[in-house]
Design a protein around this motif. Structure first.
Motif, PDB file in Angstrom:
ATOM      1  N   ASP A  59      15.863  22.603  -0.854  1.00 24.38           N
ATOM      2  CA  ASP A  59      16.102  22.648  -2.287  1.00 24.38           C
ATOM      3  C   ASP A  59      15.304  23.811  -2.860  1.00 24.38           C
ATOM      4  N   HIS A  60      14.981  23.737  -4.137  1.00 24.89           N
ATOM      5  CA  HIS A  60      14.325  24.868  -4.796  1.00 24.89           C
ATOM      6  C   HIS A  60      12.854  24.973  -4.430  1.00 24.89           C
ATOM      7  N   ARG A  61      12.316  23.959  -3.744  1.00 28.19           N
ATOM      8  CA  ARG A  61      10.897  24.041  -3.403  1.00 28.19           C
ATOM      9  C   ARG A  61      10.708  24.875  -2.146  1.00 28.19           C
ATOM     10  N   THR A  62       9.509  25.373  -1.988  1.00 25.68           N
ATOM     11  CA  THR A  62       9.234  26.194  -0.815  1.00 25.68           C
ATOM     12  C   THR A  62       7.892  25.774  -0.226  1.00 25.68           C
ATOM     13  N   GLY A  63       7.597  26.289   0.959  1.00 19.83           N
ATOM     14  CA  GLY A  63       6.294  26.048   1.564  1.00 19.83           C
ATOM     15  C   GLY A  63       6.273  24.797   2.415  1.00 19.83           C
ATOM     16  N   PRO A  64       5.379  24.790   3.417  1.00 20.56           N
ATOM     17  CA  PRO A  64       5.306  23.659   4.349  1.00 20.56           C
ATOM     18  C   PRO A  64       4.905  22.354   3.647  1.00 20.56           C
TER      19      PRO A  64
ATOM     20  N   LEU B  37       9.580  25.395   4.006  1.00 15.94           N
ATOM     21  CA  LEU B  37      10.266  24.112   3.808  1.00 15.94           C
ATOM     22  C   LEU B  37      11.145  23.768   5.011  1.00 15.94           C
ATOM     23  N   ILE B  38      11.981  24.708   5.455  1.00 16.16           N
ATOM     24  CA  ILE B  38      12.920  24.419   6.547  1.00 16.16           C
ATOM     25  C   ILE B  38      12.189  24.410   7.889  1.00 16.16           C
ATOM     26  N   GLY B  39      11.451  25.475   8.166  1.00 17.04           N
ATOM     27  CA  GLY B  39      10.730  25.534   9.434  1.00 17.04           C
ATOM     28  C   GLY B  39       9.767  24.357   9.577  1.00 17.04           C
ATOM     29  N   GLY B  40       9.079  24.022   8.499  1.00 14.87           N
ATOM     30  CA  GLY B  40       8.150  22.898   8.528  1.00 14.87           C
ATOM     31  C   GLY B  40       8.868  21.578   8.770  1.00 14.87           C
ATOM     32  N   SER B  41      10.032  21.420   8.165  1.00 16.28           N
ATOM     33  CA  SER B  41      10.788  20.175   8.339  1.00 16.28           C
ATOM     34  C   SER B  41      11.328  20.067   9.760  1.00 16.28           C
ATOM     35  N   ILE B  42      11.724  21.190  10.345  1.00  8.26           N
ATOM     36  CA  ILE B  42      12.158  21.184  11.751  1.00  8.26           C
ATOM     37  C   ILE B  42      10.985  20.738  12.630  1.00  8.26           C
ATOM     38  N   GLY B  43       9.800  21.285  12.357  1.00 12.89           N
ATOM     39  CA  GLY B  43       8.629  20.916  13.131  1.00 12.89           C
ATOM     40  C   GLY B  43       8.294  19.439  13.002  1.00 12.89           C
ATOM     41  N   LEU B  44       8.313  18.927  11.779  1.00 10.03           N
ATOM     42  CA  LEU B  44       7.997  17.510  11.560  1.00 10.03           C
ATOM     43  C   LEU B  44       8.996  16.613  12.274  1.00 10.03           C
ATOM     44  N   ALA B  45      10.288  16.979  12.191  1.00 11.23           N
ATOM     45  CA  ALA B  45      11.320  16.164  12.846  1.00 11.23           C
ATOM     46  C   ALA B  45      11.161  16.231  14.366  1.00 11.23           C
ATOM     47  N   ALA B  46      10.894  17.417  14.882  1.00 11.95           N
ATOM     48  CA  ALA B  46      10.759  17.595  16.330  1.00 11.95           C
ATOM     49  C   ALA B  46       9.548  16.819  16.862  1.00 11.95           C
ATOM     50  N   ARG B  47       8.471  16.822  16.088  1.00 11.18           N
ATOM     51  CA  ARG B  47       7.282  16.075  16.539  1.00 11.18           C
ATOM     52  C   ARG B  47       7.555  14.584  16.535  1.00 11.18           C
ATOM     53  N   ARG B  48       8.143  14.111  15.450  1.00 13.47           N
ATOM     54  CA  ARG B  48       8.419  12.689  15.322  1.00 13.47           C
ATOM     55  C   ARG B  48       9.368  12.211  16.421  1.00 13.47           C
ATOM     56  N   ARG B  49      10.322  13.074  16.769  1.00 15.55           N
ATOM     57  CA  ARG B  49      11.314  12.696  17.773  1.00 15.55           C
ATOM     58  C   ARG B  49      10.891  13.117  19.187  1.00 15.55           C
ATOM     59  N   ARG B  50       9.685  13.607  19.325  1.00 19.37           N
ATOM     60  CA  ARG B  50       9.142  14.041  20.612  1.00 19.37           C
ATOM     61  C   ARG B  50      10.131  14.956  21.333  1.00 19.37           C
ATOM     62  N   LEU B  51      10.607  15.936  20.592  1.00 16.14           N
ATOM     63  CA  LEU B  51      11.638  16.823  21.105  1.00 16.14           C
ATOM     64  C   LEU B  51      11.048  17.884  22.024  1.00 16.14           C
ATOM     65  N   ALA B  52       9.783  18.177  21.846  1.00 16.25           N
ATOM     66  CA  ALA B  52       9.177  19.261  22.612  1.00 16.25           C
ATOM     67  C   ALA B  52       7.747  18.883  22.987  1.00 16.25           C
TER      68      ALA B  52
END
Lengths: 285, 285
Positions: free
Chosen positions: B131-136, B15-30
């Motif tokens: 939150d309580h959910r998990t997984g990408p 959930l967290i790692g996936g959300s970091i990835g989605l945000a980074a891609r959308r914001r062209r961070l890397a």
């Protein structure tokens, strides 16, 4: 119950009473919906949100020609309002209420009705809807839709009156479930009253300086503590015996958690967390 | 930190790692976002939700050319993964993590880095999101938006590394707040860890036959108990001292509630409920 009521009287037009009014108007359940309010200003608020056709501070006038009277005032006032209505409404009327506790309300009301001699029928109810918000401004026409209403007949209730009560709530879009006042109060001590006092205690025990570090978990967990303290004081005291019993069971479980953490017993702790999750998962998000 | 990273490595794409990835891609961070996963199937899931450009089970390869490495695995594995990354990534890289507890992770990681001699910079972090959910599959590009990330430097942290860590989270849309690992763990014991174990205990102590009578209050109050028991076991044990201290404070407050109810002391009970509501109201819905 006829397809359409002549008059529905709602005593107490807050979140629940207002939502009953909105649903009844939308479903054309009654030719006339009269709200009984505490003051002119609360009458104006009830009218403004469209929950009632008219509002009055005079309970006797409002119930005079009512087919159904539903009392939605705080639990400590419900029995008094039901008895006041019983003395002024037609003998053919059905009386019910929306109080969050049932044993005391049903006992006090039935004792009062017995003294009146001939009296309209009364069956207690509790719609499992609503949240921490209050007032007619929070009312919604769909608040009861698909929600459960517990109907709590006693051994004195006539089968016909129980039927009418169930039909009343179903005609507003709710599902009904029947149980004794005691079974209701025992169940609700676990599902509603205990969570309320625990939420308030967790909020209180959170240091002010930690509040900026709250996230969804804390907010969800403590949300119910935003409810009206005076209403909840009365609910907790009205259901005192079962609330304390539920608190005892909770404390036992918490004791197991504490022991597992103190002992660094990961296996035990995971088992306890698993149990909690399984119980939680039955209900759905 | 340069405006654009060459490579962002995310270890653990849930959930967290996936959300970091989605945000980074959308914001062209890397220019490139590489996910480190446990298995080929979790790699496929991470790719399918669009969180990473590529996924591998080989941590060393993934971090080899990374500017930033963020470890989002369960708290019991974070220090190990950080140290594994430290041995394989460029000296210029920044290491951080997303673990829910900080004292032990920071201490273990810094002890390990000291043994390595020359090593990349590490500063611990904890995004207060999720939150309580998990997984990408549950990951969202806006999970971190406007949320707080606690950055927890120690007395060993270089100011420059702390800055880079703050900038990393801000570039994903989060706000950052800085505090010591101990202050973080004490605050979170109240705002996150205690609510979790209380929610699990309330769910467990609710009899099965009462579950059909739950409504919004119980569901909100216990929702967090749906979290992964193994993850939470580790969090509660990692923060054992502060969790037990928070539990003690909670038990004192609950004792006051119990006494007021047992004594039928309406005034006291209302005062306690009022305190809870006031603390709750600070945070907002």
């Amino acid at each position: 119950m006829p397809a359409t009521l002549k008059r529905l009287a709602i005593i107490g037009v807050g979140l629940i009473g207002g939502s009953i009014g909105l649903a009844a108007r939308r479903r054309r359940l009654a030719e006339e919906i009269v709200g009984v309010v505490r003051s002119e200003s609360s009458g104006r608020r009830a009218m403004e949100c469209g929950a009632v056709d008219s509002a009055t501070t005079n309970l006797e006038t409002a119930v005079a020609k009512a087919d159904v009277v539903v009392v939605c005032t705080p639990v400590s006032q419900v029995a008094g309002h039901l008895l006041q209505a019983a003395s002024a409404c037609p003998q053919s009327a059905l009386l019910t209420d929306a109080g969050s506790t049932k044993q005391r309300i049903v006992a006090d009301t039935e004792a009062g009705l017995a003294k009146l001699g001939a009296a309209p029928s009364f069956v207690g109810s509790h719609p499992l809807a609503g949240d921490h918000r209050t007032g007619p401004e929070s009312a919604r026409h769909d608040l009861l839709e698909g929600r459960r209403v517990v109907v709590t007949p006693s051994e004195n209730s006539a089968a016909d009156a129980v039927d009418r009560t169930q039909q009343f709530w179903r005609s507003l879009g709710a599902e009904t479930v029947e149980m004794s006042p005691a079974d209701h109060d025992r169940a609700l001590s676990h599902t509603s009253h205990l969570p309320h006092l625990i939420a308030a205690a967790v909020a209180t025990a959170t240091p002010s300086e930690a509040l900026p570090l709250t996230a969804t978990g804390w907010r969800d967990h403590t949300r119910v503590a935003a409810g009206d303290p005076a209403l909840w004081r009365d609910i907790l005291l009205a259901n005192r015996g079962y609330v304390i019993a539920a608190l005892n069971e909770f404390e036992e479980t918490i004791g197991d958690f504490r022991q597992a953490i103190a002992d660094r017993d990961g296996e035990k702790l995971q088992h306890l967390l698993d149990q909690g999750r399984q119980r939680r998962d039955v209900v759905g998000d």
